[in-house]
Write an enzyme that holds these catalytic residues in place. Sequence first.
Site, short mmCIF file in Angstrom:
data_model
loop_
_atom_site.label_atom_id
_atom_site.label_comp_id
_atom_site.label_asym_id
_atom_site.label_seq_id
_atom_site.Cartn_x
_atom_site.Cartn_y
_atom_site.Cartn_z
CB CYS A 131 -0.98 -0.04 1.17
SG CYS A 131 -2.32 1.18 1.05
CG HIS A 158 -3.49 -3.60 3.19
ND1 HIS A 158 -2.61 -3.25 4.19
CD2 HIS A 158 -3.87 -2.45 2.59
CE1 HIS A 158 -2.48 -1.93 4.21
NE2 HIS A 158 -3.24 -1.42 3.25
CD GLU A 201 -1.38 -6.44 5.45
OE1 GLU A 201 -1.47 -5.26 5.82
OE2 GLU A 201 -0.94 -6.78 4.33
#
Length: 237
Positions: free
Chosen positions: A109, A213, A215
């Site tokens: 990001c 993202h 994660e």
Amino acid sequence: MQIIGVSTRLVRGDPQARGARRKDQWAIEQALADWLIAHGALVAAIPPAPRHSAMQIASSWIGRINALVLQGGEDITVTGAGADNRRDDFELKLLGLALERGIPVLGICRGMQLINVALGGTLRRVDCAPDGAKPVHSDAERYERHTHPVQLSRGCCLAQILHSTEGDVCSMHGHAIDTIGSGLEVEAWCPQDDTIEAIRVKDAPWIRGVQWHPEHHHGGCLPSEPLLSALMEAADR
């Protein structure tokens, strides 16, 4: 175990809170730390040093870690919206040294945006949706549950890593790449508005950024494991 250094993000303290919550803190988002640890990484939190010692400390970190992750966070200063000059300055030094020494880097990001700016690119605002239309790239209410589709260049390195040329990603950002930096290759974009979603440095062993993202990816999104596995493999070399 490979040591993955993660540049920390600023969590501003609340003057009205009690105890340590009053104070500013340099942190790694838990989901990111867990994602890295689950794949065998020894995670090292890298707080930005004051400017007078930033280059020396950045050099010491780059000499000790096997890979660097530039995580998300506040807008970078170059956009005119950010206020965190200390982090910007230190991360640019980390990235420059990683480029010089061939250390693998993953920008997430804000981290992708920083890679672009470091190589001479510019940024622009996104999600100024007209007439109350639903924004594509960020939804404060849904946050990590907000997704949108991406398209990957057929045959690019990232498509080979993910074994896919399309899919959904978790998105939460208000800026994006405008002009692409020198030596960068675009690997993915959003088909809804052509926003650049993934880049890599063409003449570096392994430096890439994703606007999403990984994660926070769940079963309905592009898999995050192959990307991290590729980072870990690069860190082993």
